[in-house]
Design a protein around this motif. Structure first.
Motif, PDB file in Angstrom:
ATOM      1  N   ALA A 130      -0.759   1.726  -7.369  1.00 40.78           N
ATOM      2  CA  ALA A 130      -0.836   2.958  -6.569  1.00 40.78           C
ATOM      3  C   ALA A 130       0.104   4.016  -7.134  1.00 40.78           C
ATOM      4  O   ALA A 130      -0.238   5.215  -7.172  1.00 40.78           O
ATOM      5  N   ARG A 131       1.279   3.599  -7.594  1.00 44.50           N
ATOM      6  CA  ARG A 131       2.220   4.548  -8.194  1.00 44.50           C
ATOM      7  C   ARG A 131       1.639   5.161  -9.465  1.00 44.50           C
ATOM      8  O   ARG A 131       1.796   6.367  -9.705  1.00 44.50           O
ATOM      9  N   GLU A 145       4.109  -6.145  -5.362  1.00 46.61           N
ATOM     10  CA  GLU A 145       4.732  -5.285  -6.357  1.00 46.61           C
ATOM     11  C   GLU A 145       3.671  -4.700  -7.300  1.00 46.61           C
ATOM     12  O   GLU A 145       3.699  -3.509  -7.640  1.00 46.61           O
ATOM     13  N   ARG A 146       2.740  -5.538  -7.731  1.00 45.38           N
ATOM     14  CA  ARG A 146       1.695  -5.052  -8.637  1.00 45.38           C
ATOM     15  C   ARG A 146       0.809  -4.001  -7.960  1.00 45.38           C
ATOM     16  O   ARG A 146       0.481  -2.966  -8.555  1.00 45.38           O
ATOM     17  N   ALA A 191       4.730  -5.285 -13.767  1.00 43.66           N
ATOM     18  CA  ALA A 191       4.355  -5.947 -12.517  1.00 43.66           C
ATOM     19  C   ALA A 191       3.137  -6.851 -12.718  1.00 43.66           C
ATOM     20  O   ALA A 191       3.037  -7.918 -12.102  1.00 43.66           O
ATOM     21  N   GLN A 192       2.212  -6.431 -13.573  1.00 46.47           N
ATOM     22  CA  GLN A 192       1.024  -7.232 -13.858  1.00 46.47           C
ATOM     23  C   GLN A 192       1.420  -8.571 -14.492  1.00 46.47           C
ATOM     24  O   GLN A 192       0.913  -9.633 -14.120  1.00 46.47           O
ATOM     25  N   ALA A 193       2.360  -8.526 -15.447  1.00 45.55           N
ATOM     26  CA  ALA A 193       2.802  -9.751 -16.106  1.00 45.55           C
ATOM     27  C   ALA A 193       3.551 -10.664 -15.126  1.00 45.55           C
ATOM     28  O   ALA A 193       3.357 -11.886 -15.128  1.00 45.55           O
ATOM     29  N   ALA A 194       4.404 -10.082 -14.287  1.00 48.10           N
ATOM     30  CA  ALA A 194       5.149 -10.884 -13.317  1.00 48.10           C
ATOM     31  C   ALA A 194       4.207 -11.548 -12.312  1.00 48.10           C
ATOM     32  O   ALA A 194       4.397 -12.711 -11.928  1.00 48.10           O
ATOM     33  N   ALA A 227       6.607 -16.237  -3.524  1.00 48.00           N
ATOM     34  CA  ALA A 227       6.931 -15.546  -4.774  1.00 48.00           C
ATOM     35  C   ALA A 227       5.695 -14.826  -5.317  1.00 48.00           C
ATOM     36  O   ALA A 227       5.782 -13.698  -5.822  1.00 48.00           O
ATOM     37  N   TRP A 228       4.542 -15.474  -5.184  1.00 45.15           N
ATOM     38  CA  TRP A 228       3.302 -14.828  -5.635  1.00 45.15           C
ATOM     39  C   TRP A 228       2.937 -13.650  -4.741  1.00 45.15           C
ATOM     40  O   TRP A 228       2.505 -12.599  -5.228  1.00 45.15           O
TER      41      TRP A 228
END
Length: 403
Positions: free
Chosen positions: A149-150, A143-144, A192-195, A136-137
């Motif tokens: 990059a996006r 994702e982050r 994404a940073q929070a997740a 999960a991590w």
């Protein structure tokens, strides 16, 4: 006849041999080791093992219970006071019933093996929790990184559009679109940073250590048929303990007989010398009756339940292992498709980026191509992690720990 998961193992090993890792401990294996050391059961494991060893030692003893000493004194000091007195000394030895000592030894050995099975099953449970948190991590990290990059790509595009708007090549609507894409990228990156922070916290709660960042690596595929599954080993141990309890309960049809050896020193008056006599006696209890029947019935019920639980769990584990083996095979195909899609999307991105700079492509088309490329990269990262997680779950279904 080979089991289903054994055949599937050979098939998948042939297909995925290139994904096998090295023999060195992986970050996932290190995380599992750290998590296991933090388990409360580990703190008491040494004492549990000592208790099991003590039960074996007790079953090896020559008497069913520790011997006892009997002491007694009788005299006329408080009434006639003529020196009369008796001194009694005795030793009582609880005796084993026929077959009881052998049954106790077998039960103690079965309990020791059952403890080892429980420990192995607990280790596998911890491995499952660590694997779930680990992948999960990894997914949240991927994702982050993609969202970062996006965001960088959206910022570069906005800056390019801003320069061309200032030069009069693009309209205010184009600049607004670029600004909107940048704002969307900033929102997605923050989300994404929070997740990722929450996923990392869950892992660190298990390990008690900062999560070690690194490349995503699939676990090593099993190269040989594993031994008994830890869950089956635990159930087998429970069943063996129940069966040994049945045997011991049948042997213990009554309380333990006792052998008593005693001596008495006595005299009638103070003028006489002490006379000593010896005595040997045996106490034989009667049958326990209904109490014994109830104990045997309960032990039989536990043995039957443990045997059925073993068979059901074995069937489930065989099916689960075979299913995960097929999942790994499908995941490899999905990864190949995702790689192809990412290559095509990357080529399109480079082509349309050049075309946009030359003024041959409008901004909406450029944004659409960029979104498609980013989605392809995201799908590729997810496919890689998904395949690695499938391999991890396949190993879990086979009862193998992270390594």
């Amino acid at each position: 006849m080979r089991s289903i998961h054994g055949i599937a193992s050979l098939v998948i090993i042939g297909l995925l041999g290139t994904l096998s890792g090295t023999t060195a401990a992986s970050p996932l294996a290190d995380a599992f080791t750290q998590a296991w050391q933090r388990q409360p059961a580990v703190a008491g494991l040494v004492e549990r093992e000592r208790a099991a060893a003590s039960r074996i030692a007790a079953a090896d003893a020559w008497t069913a219970q520790p011997p006892s000493v009997e002491l007694g004194w009788r005299g006329d000091r408080f009434n006639r006071n003529q020196g009369a007195g008796e001194q009694d000394y005795g030793l009582v030895l609880p005796l084993w019933l026929p077959g009881e000592r052998r049954g106790s030894q077998a039960l103690a050995a079965a309990e020791q093996e059952a403890l080892a099975g429980q420990t192995a099953a607990l280790r596998l449970q911890v491995a499952q929790a660590v694997r779930d948190a680990w992948w999960a991590w990894q997914l949240a990290r991927n994702e982050r990184e993609l969202m970062v990059a996006r965001l960088d790509a959206a910022r570069r595009l906005r800056d390019d559009v801003a320069r061309r708007f200032a030069a009069g090549d693009l309209s205010r609507a184009d600049l607004n679109q670029a600004e909107g894409a940048l704002a969307q990228g900033q929102f997605a990156e923050a989300e994404a940073q929070a997740a990722e922070a929450m996923a990392r916290l869950r892992l660190e709660t298990l390990t008690g250590q900062p999560a070690a960042a690194g490349n995503v690596e699939a676990e090593q595929l099993p190269q040989e048929a594993p031994g008994m599954h830890p869950v089956l080993r635990e159930l087998s141990g429970r069943g063996e303990v129940a069966r040994r309890n049945v045997d011991l309960a049948r042997a213990q049809g009554r309380a333990n007989p006792e052998l008593a050896i005693a001596t008495r020193r006595e005299r009638a008056t103070g003028d006489e010398a002490m006379a000593q006599t010896w005595a040997v006696g045996v106490r034989i209890p009667l049958s326990a009756g209904p109490r014994q029947d109830a104990r045997i019935a309960m032990a039989n019920a536990e043995a039957v339940e443990a045997g059925l639980a073993y068979e059901r769990e074995r069937e489930r584990l065989d099916g689960e292992a075979a299913a995960w083996a097929l999942q790994v095979q499908a995941g490899r195909s999905q990864l190949a498709a995702a790689e192809q899609r990412a290559r095509v999307a990357g080529d399109n991105r480079r082509f349309y980026d050049k075309s946009f700079r030359l003024g041959e492509t409008d901004l909406p088309t450029r944004l659409r191509i960029e979104a498609e490329a980013q989605e392809a990269e995201r799908a590729l990262g997810r496919a890689r992690i998904a395949l690695a997680r499938m391999i991890s779950q396949w190993r879990q279904s086979l009862g193998l720990l992270p390594e």
